[in-house]
Design a protein around this motif. Structure first.
Motif, PDB file in Angstrom:
ATOM      1  N   TRP A   1       0.928  -1.073   0.032  1.00 53.38           N
ATOM      2  CA  TRP A   1      -0.033   0.048   0.005  1.00 53.38           C
ATOM      3  C   TRP A   1       0.960   1.430   0.120  1.00 53.38           C
ATOM      4  O   TRP A   1       1.747   1.367   0.660  1.00 53.38           O
ATOM      5  CB  TRP A   1      -1.039   0.021   1.340  1.00 53.38           C
ATOM      6  N   ALA A   2       0.650   1.968  -0.994  1.00 51.07           N
ATOM      7  CA  ALA A   2       1.625   3.207  -1.089  1.00 51.07           C
ATOM      8  C   ALA A   2       1.074   4.364  -0.498  1.00 51.07           C
ATOM      9  O   ALA A   2       0.130   4.976  -1.068  1.00 51.07           O
ATOM     10  CB  ALA A   2       1.924   3.196  -2.586  1.00 51.07           C
ATOM     11  N   PRO A   3       1.562   4.890   0.597  1.00 51.39           N
ATOM     12  CA  PRO A   3       1.201   6.243   1.161  1.00 51.39           C
ATOM     13  C   PRO A   3       1.788   7.337   0.070  1.00 51.39           C
ATOM     14  O   PRO A   3       2.896   7.438  -0.254  1.00 51.39           O
ATOM     15  CB  PRO A   3       1.816   6.218   2.483  1.00 51.39           C
ATOM     16  N   ASP A   4       0.879   8.294  -0.116  1.00 49.40           N
ATOM     17  CA  ASP A   4       1.342   9.521  -0.974  1.00 49.40           C
ATOM     18  C   ASP A   4       2.317  10.423  -0.117  1.00 49.40           C
ATOM     19  O   ASP A   4       3.264  10.817  -0.802  1.00 49.40           O
ATOM     20  CB  ASP A   4       0.233  10.257  -1.653  1.00 49.40           C
ATOM     21  N   ASP A   5       2.220  10.284   1.387  1.00 51.99           N
ATOM     22  CA  ASP A   5       2.847  11.340   1.831  1.00 51.99           C
ATOM     23  C   ASP A   5       4.235  10.352   2.320  1.00 51.99           C
ATOM     24  O   ASP A   5       4.216   9.042   2.731  1.00 51.99           O
ATOM     25  CB  ASP A   5       2.361  11.697   3.044  1.00 51.99           C
ATOM     26  N   ILE A   6       5.359  10.624   2.387  1.00 48.23           N
ATOM     27  CA  ILE A   6       6.415  10.048   3.071  1.00 48.23           C
ATOM     28  C   ILE A   6       6.417  10.200   4.532  1.00 48.23           C
ATOM     29  O   ILE A   6       6.837  11.187   4.966  1.00 48.23           O
ATOM     30  CB  ILE A   6       7.843  10.507   2.584  1.00 48.23           C
ATOM     31  N   ASP A   7       6.101   9.002   5.166  1.00 49.63           N
ATOM     32  CA  ASP A   7       5.932   9.229   6.786  1.00 49.63           C
ATOM     33  C   ASP A   7       6.865   8.324   7.503  1.00 49.63           C
ATOM     34  O   ASP A   7       6.880   7.107   7.559  1.00 49.63           O
ATOM     35  CB  ASP A   7       4.383   8.850   7.020  1.00 49.63           C
TER      36      ASP A   7
ATOM     37  N   ALA B   1      12.396  11.460  -1.849  1.00 51.95           N
ATOM     38  CA  ALA B   1      11.096  10.994  -2.173  1.00 51.95           C
ATOM     39  C   ALA B   1      10.105  11.802  -1.797  1.00 51.95           C
ATOM     40  O   ALA B   1       9.086  12.095  -2.638  1.00 51.95           O
ATOM     41  CB  ALA B   1      11.035   9.663  -1.082  1.00 51.95           C
ATOM     42  N   ARG B   2      10.407  12.605  -0.674  1.00 52.69           N
ATOM     43  CA  ARG B   2       9.234  13.661  -0.405  1.00 52.69           C
ATOM     44  C   ARG B   2       9.160  14.498  -1.337  1.00 52.69           C
ATOM     45  O   ARG B   2       8.161  15.100  -1.752  1.00 52.69           O
ATOM     46  CB  ARG B   2       9.548  14.115   0.887  1.00 52.69           C
ATOM     47  N   ARG B   3      10.350  14.939  -1.943  1.00 53.18           N
ATOM     48  CA  ARG B   3      10.191  16.242  -2.971  1.00 53.18           C
ATOM     49  C   ARG B   3       9.595  15.629  -4.221  1.00 53.18           C
ATOM     50  O   ARG B   3       8.819  16.240  -4.964  1.00 53.18           O
ATOM     51  CB  ARG B   3      11.619  16.368  -3.565  1.00 53.18           C
ATOM     52  N   SER B   4       9.965  14.316  -4.722  1.00 52.65           N
ATOM     53  CA  SER B   4       9.370  13.750  -5.826  1.00 52.65           C
ATOM     54  C   SER B   4       7.793  13.541  -5.686  1.00 52.65           C
ATOM     55  O   SER B   4       6.920  13.703  -6.309  1.00 52.65           O
ATOM     56  CB  SER B   4       9.888  12.568  -6.434  1.00 52.65           C
ATOM     57  N   ALA B   5       7.449  13.057  -4.248  1.00 51.44           N
ATOM     58  CA  ALA B   5       5.898  12.833  -3.903  1.00 51.44           C
ATOM     59  C   ALA B   5       5.316  14.198  -4.097  1.00 51.44           C
ATOM     60  O   ALA B   5       4.274  14.482  -4.638  1.00 51.44           O
ATOM     61  CB  ALA B   5       6.064  12.284  -2.662  1.00 51.44           C
ATOM     62  N   GLU B   6       6.106  15.325  -3.715  1.00 54.15           N
ATOM     63  CA  GLU B   6       5.425  16.510  -3.396  1.00 54.15           C
ATOM     64  C   GLU B   6       5.114  17.073  -5.200  1.00 54.15           C
ATOM     65  O   GLU B   6       4.124  17.591  -5.478  1.00 54.15           O
ATOM     66  CB  GLU B   6       6.145  17.516  -2.603  1.00 54.15           C
ATOM     67  N   ARG B   7       6.334  16.914  -5.685  1.00 61.05           N
ATOM     68  CA  ARG B   7       6.240  17.397  -7.059  1.00 61.05           C
ATOM     69  C   ARG B   7       5.068  16.740  -7.685  1.00 61.05           C
ATOM     70  O   ARG B   7       4.347  17.402  -8.471  1.00 61.05           O
ATOM     71  CB  ARG B   7       7.550  17.227  -8.031  1.00 61.05           C
ATOM     72  N   ALA B   8       5.128  15.201  -7.426  1.00 63.07           N
ATOM     73  CA  ALA B   8       3.916  14.548  -8.003  1.00 63.07           C
ATOM     74  C   ALA B   8       2.575  15.168  -7.855  1.00 63.07           C
ATOM     75  O   ALA B   8       1.577  15.578  -8.508  1.00 63.07           O
ATOM     76  CB  ALA B   8       4.039  13.172  -7.741  1.00 63.07           C
ATOM     77  N   ARG B   9       2.568  15.431  -6.517  1.00 60.73           N
ATOM     78  CA  ARG B   9       1.153  15.937  -5.774  1.00 60.73           C
ATOM     79  C   ARG B   9       0.874  17.203  -6.434  1.00 60.73           C
ATOM     80  O   ARG B   9      -0.222  17.595  -6.883  1.00 60.73           O
ATOM     81  CB  ARG B   9       1.269  15.754  -4.383  1.00 60.73           C
ATOM     82  N   VAL B  10       2.058  18.174  -6.474  1.00 63.13           N
ATOM     83  CA  VAL B  10       1.751  19.478  -7.217  1.00 63.13           C
ATOM     84  C   VAL B  10       1.216  19.403  -8.589  1.00 63.13           C
ATOM     85  O   VAL B  10       0.409  19.951  -8.997  1.00 63.13           O
ATOM     86  CB  VAL B  10       2.726  20.497  -6.884  1.00 63.13           C
ATOM     87  N   ALA B  11       1.914  18.385  -9.241  1.00 66.33           N
ATOM     88  CA  ALA B  11       1.458  18.251 -10.732  1.00 66.33           C
ATOM     89  C   ALA B  11       0.330  17.738 -10.734  1.00 66.33           C
ATOM     90  O   ALA B  11      -0.512  18.226 -11.580  1.00 66.33           O
ATOM     91  CB  ALA B  11       2.639  17.512 -11.231  1.00 66.33           C
TER      92      ALA B  11
END
Lengths: 268, 771
Positions: free
Chosen positions: A6-12, B193-203
């Protein structure tokens, strides 16, 4: 290695991760206090946990060496986790320097770390993907063209499947992946059946409920079913340390009472 | 692995130190393998460790080498702290003493039991020295200096201690660097990972925002309370309401009142999980007061924060209007925009379908009088103006709930009244209709005056299907027209029935004329003096195939109305004359004359005399054998024509009788002027000649007077309706010449007369002995 389903979108990083717990046991420092806390508690419930982690790692190495000796030079390592010593490409390249490896994990931290480690290595690649969507994995592999899916490939799912619940239907996912590779390909997997005792198993299940990847144990029949369409190579589906143990290794890798299935099958 | 690989140090002769180094390395490898993950193969590990041992015992600076080895152990992955403890223990116990060095190792306690290690890393991490049970006791003894009393006097213990300290320091440094490095790398990975997740989220959010904002579809997110959480500009445009003003509004509240239930129900079904998707069309109010038709698609979405519904909306107003327009066109008259016949009938049908009793639905059926004239005289444009004006006025009369004004076609309009309309109300509306249509209408530059006829009915009629109501109103309309127009008539079933009967009889009458369905019965007229039949009155009889015998008064009147009386009269004359001719041929002078009634209208027929004479000639009847009976009223007309015709006929010998003498307004002057031969006394007077009854002297006096008058004028007298012997005797005694009636004979076939004449069947009127 251990792969969340399950992939969380946030890095926690306040939440323990199976791959970082694994890293603790392999002596790594790619982990945080939450991970170490689960590792410590698991060890207190089942002291063999560390040896189990090492044994899994050792099985992976033996299996890769075995396959490399059989001429396999393409590896798809799903649930690759945090890179550590003796990664698949390192083991494979001792026999074949041209071996190609694609690492797949759903955990964005594991993927980011793997990419950092493997930067500049043009015979490895890292994908962030989900085993529950095997079609996407195959599509990405094809697009990437690092692996040639017309030639045999080794599918590695080591210490992964007990983190995938039945609701995610891992059997179908593996069957779908198997459809994407030609005959002569291999499937390598390990799957936890039980630990030392009911009590410790329950305690460990409880601990892993704090991670995004709760544990799912499977018996022999369920584990064998993953090999549908594959022929198990000797010695078949056995307890982890018994799969082609290293003849030169004198240390007893056995752990009391626990059963972790390991097996390697060849696609028919 | 073989011993041959073991010692790079071995030269020509086996170095005793080489075997010790091998043993040392083997032991070291085993200890490490127990406590740590070993990334290399065991033989490789042993080889590597032997190399370290060799260097430690070699000529190099031991502490430098030891520090390097400590760091190398970490680099090779022996990161578990147990690794350094087992290493130090192994070094202390087993590292061979370099040649020339007399190192003394301090005594060590017995090795801890192996179970301590087996208990796991948690225990092992307390730097417990691993067991060494596999070590050959001899080897240990061989390399371990005797820890005898002289141990304390070891010359130089510091080199070995310094070595251990240096290795520990090197290991610690290596471990610290590695740990720092790994932590740094994992934290960097987390950040990456956070940056790319954030980028993906922003996109993703940017894409969503772009879709949401630029979408032509209206989109809004509503919460489970039906309140709008977010709405896009397209929806705001559709509702003519700024986005901010839409927030927190209820979606159902934005819908038009009549659609709120449907919208609310769709939302309920989605939030309760009954459905996973809903589509519906509903009208919504725009902030500018208009209406927009939206086709809505609703689906639930789960969000971390809770459950919402996403609603997308397409503006369907145009299609809806087009559809409405099409349906309007199909149901409305394009000229006046009033509902057309289809819609009127549908409405009527609905009203009749849901009423609970009678007397709740009614119709005013309006038709303009002489509308054709308007078109012919002023053109169709004027005609259309008139129709539109009438339609408008009609609509004002029908402007109440449940009522409908419509145009059935041409100049026919209708008001359908529902909702408990009673007849009085309908009549008032009809009055008003007649009145407002009468007001001048500006049409094509003229002020035209038209009038209308209105037929009114409620539903208290037989059957009362829509068509029946329309028909009834149409009948009443016809009555209004027939009465001259510019008025209304209320349908009356009785009146309609009588009319219907007349209408049925009328058509039967024509058929009867064509098919000779009429028959003539002959009633003998006898001479009172001797009872001899001298004549016969021809009486027309008609039996309708369905209704049976029809009274002569009815069908004669009907024939007059229908203009058939001339034809019928001629038929009777011809037939009667032919019969009389037959008798005449049979009996000659003894043959009875035929007496035929002639209507006033026949009398006015200019060709009467000529035709009659031609007929007499044709059938071979002497004129004296024909008597024409005329009523006083027929004879009283001022016209000269009839008199002339009678004169001609009389001159030829045709007898003229006055029928029902004394019942009309007698103006005896005509008796002087016209060639009358006989008076017939009406049966009403004869009826009074009953000796048993008192109180009839007047009748007797009248009869006596008529007889006297007639004889005085040299006329003969015939009494009609004689039913008793007493009447007959009385009349005879009074000098009345002839008589007819049931006492003598009922009207019968011509043969009755033939038999009477032939058999001399004189009626026993006269002589008592004959009886």
């Amino acid at each position: 290695m251990a792969r969340p389903d399950w992939a969380p979108d946030d890095i926690d990083i306040d939440r323990p991760s199976a791959s970082r717990i694994y890293d603790v046991w392999l002596g790594g420092s790619h982990n945080f206090e939450v991970d170490r806390e689960i590792a410590r508690q698991t060890e207190s419930a089942w002291p063999d946990a560390v040896r189990y982690a090492r044994a899994n790692r050792a099985f992976l190495s033996r299996a890769v060496r075995f396959l490399t000796e059989r001429g396999i030079d393409q590896f798809l390592d799903i649930g690759s986790g945090i890179p550590t010593a003796n990664n698949v490409h390192e083991v494979a390249r001792r026999s074949n320097p041209d071996a190609r490896v694609v690492y797949v994990d759903i955990d964005p931290v594991a993927v980011a770390h793997s990419r950092a480690i493997l930067a500049g290595d043009d015979r490895t690649a890292v994908l962030q993907a989900d085993l529950r969507r095997p079609g996407e994995i195959l599509d990405q592999i094809r697009d990437q063209a690092l692996l040639d899916l017309d030639r045999p490939v080794a599918l590695l799912l080591v210490a992964l499947l007990h983190f995938i619940p039945d609701s995610a239907d891992p059997h179908s996912a593996i069957a779908r992946l198997a459809e994407g590779v030609p005959a002569g390909s291999y499937l390598v997997l390990s799957q936890g059946a039980h630990g030392a005792s009911e009590e410790s198993d329950e305690r460990i299940r409880e601990l892993y409920r704090r991670t995004p990847t709760p544990l799912t144990a499977r018996d022999r029949a369920e584990t064998e079913r993953f090999f549908a369409g594959f022929e198990l190579v000797e010695p078949g589906l056995v307890n982890l340390p018994d799969w082609r143990p290293d003849p030169t290794l004198e240390v007893d890798d056995r752990f009391a009472g626990a059963l972790i299935y390991a097996g390697v099958g060849r696609k028919l | 692995m073989t011993d041959g690989d073991a010692g790079p140090a071995s030269a020509d002769e086996p170095d005793p130190t080489s075997a010790a180094l091998d043993e040392f390395a083997r032991h070291w490898a085993r200890s490490l393998t127990r406590v740590s993950y070993v990334p290399v193969r065991p033989d490789d590990l042993r080889e590597r460790l032997r190399g370290y041992a060799e260097r430690l015992t070699g000529p190099e600076d031991g502490t430098v080498v030891a520090r390097e080895i400590g760091m190398a152990l970490v680099a090779e992955g022996f990161t578990h702290v147990a690794a350094v403890s087992v290493t130090l223990a192994t070094l202390v116990d087993l590292l061979p003493v370099p040649p020339g060095e007399h190192a003394v190792v301090p005594p060590v306690a017995d090795p801890p039991s192996g179970s301590a290690v087996a208990a796991g890393p948690a225990v092992a991490s307390h730097a417990a020295v691993p067991s060494d049970s596999a070590l050959p006791p001899g080897a240990a003894v061989a390399h371990r200096p005797d820890p005898g009393p002289g141990a304390a006097e070891v010359a130089d213990p510091s080199p070995r201690a310094a070595l251990l300290g240096a290795l520990a320091a090197g290991y610690a440094r290596g471990l610290r660097e590695r740990t720092q490095g790994e932590l740094e790398s994992i934290i960097r990975a987390v950040l990456t990972a956070r940056r790319s997740a954030e980028r993906a989220r922003v996109a993703s959010e940017a894409r969503f925002e772009a879709l949401f904002v630029s979408s032509a579809s209206g989109i809004c997110v509503i919460d489970l309370e039906d309140r709008i959480v977010q709405a896009n500009p397209a929806l705001a445009r559709m509702l003519a309401c700024p986005v901010v003003d839409l927030q927190r509004r209820r979606l159902t509240g934005l819908a038009r009142r009549e659609h709120r239930v449907a919208v609310g129900q769709a939302i309920r079904e989605l939030t309760s999980g009954e459905r996973t998707h809903a589509e519906l069309e509903a009208a919504f109010g725009r902030a500018d007061g208009g209406t927009v038709w939206l086709r809505l698609s609703l689906a639930p979405v789960l969000d971390d924060g809770g459950e919402y519904l996403v609603v997308t909306a397409q503006d369907d107003t145009e299609r809806h209007h087009l559809q409405s327009a099409l349906s309007h066109q199909a149901l409305h008259d394009p000229l006046t925009n009033l509902p057309n016949r289809t819609l009127v009938l549908r409405h009527l049908h609905e009203l009749l379908g849901r009423r609970t009793g009678t007397g709740q639905v009614g119709i005013c059926y309006l038709d303009l009088d002489g509308f054709k004239t308007v078109n012919d005289s002023f053109g169709h444009a004027a005609g259309d103006d008139v129709l539109r004006a009438v339609a408008d006025r009609l609509a004002t009369c029908a402007a109440r709930p449940g009522w409908l004004a419509g145009r059935l076609g041409g100049d026919e309009f209708v008001i359908v009244a529902g909702d408990g309309a009673d007849l009085d109300q309908l009549v008032r509306v009809a009055e008003r209709l007649v009145d407002i249509v009468r007001r001048p209408i500006p049409a094509a530059g003229h002020q035209l005056s038209v009038s209308a006829s209105v037929g009114v009915t409620d539903d208290r009629i037989p059957h009362h299907q829509p068509a029946d109501l329309l028909r009834a109103a149409d009948v009443a309309l016809y009555w209004a027209k027939a009465a001259g127009g510019d008025r209304y008539e209320v349908y009356d079933a009785g009146r309609h029935d009588a009319q219907a009967l007349r209408s049925t009889l009328g058509s039967g009458l024509r058929v009867a004329l064509h098919q000779d369905d009429f028959v003539i019965r002959y009633q003998p007229i006898v001479r009172l003096r001797d009872g001899v039949p001298v004549g016969a009155e021809a009486l027309l009889r008609w039996t309708h195939p369905e209704y049976g015998p029809v009274a002569p008064e009815i069908f004669i009147e009907l024939a007059e109305e229908l203009g058939l009386i001339g034809q019928l009269g001629k038929w009777v004359l011809t037939r009667g004359c032919r019969q009389a001719a037959s008798w005449y041929r049979e009996f000659g002078d003894r043959a009875p004359f035929v007496s035929i009634n002639l209507s006033a209208r026949q009398l006015h027929d200019v060709g009467l005399a000529d035709e009659l004479l031609a007929t007499l000639d044709e059938v071979g009847l002497p004129a004296g054998q024909l008597q024409l009976e005329l009523t006083e009223s027929a004879l009283l007309g001022p016209a000269q024509g009839p008199a002339d015709a009678l004169e001609v006929l009389a001159r030829h010998g045709v007898r003229v009788a006055v029928d029902d003498f004394g019942t009309g307004y007698s103006n005896l002057a005509y008796l002087r002027r016209l060639p009358v031969r006989e008076l017939k006394i009406a049966g009403a007077f004869v009826e009074g000649l009953t000796p048993e009854l008192s109180g009839t002297p007047a009748d007797r006096q009248i009869v006596a007077s008529v007889v006297g008058l007639a004889h005085g004028l040299n006329l003969t007298v015939t009494a009609e309706g004689v039913e008793t012997r007493e009447q007959a005797q009385l009349l005879r005694s009074m000098g009345c010449d002839h008589a007819q009636g049931w006492w003598f004979a009922r009207p019968g076939e011509p043969e009755l007369l033939s038999r009477m004449v032939a058999g001399r069947q004189a009626h026993p009127v006269a002589s008592a002995p004959a009886r």
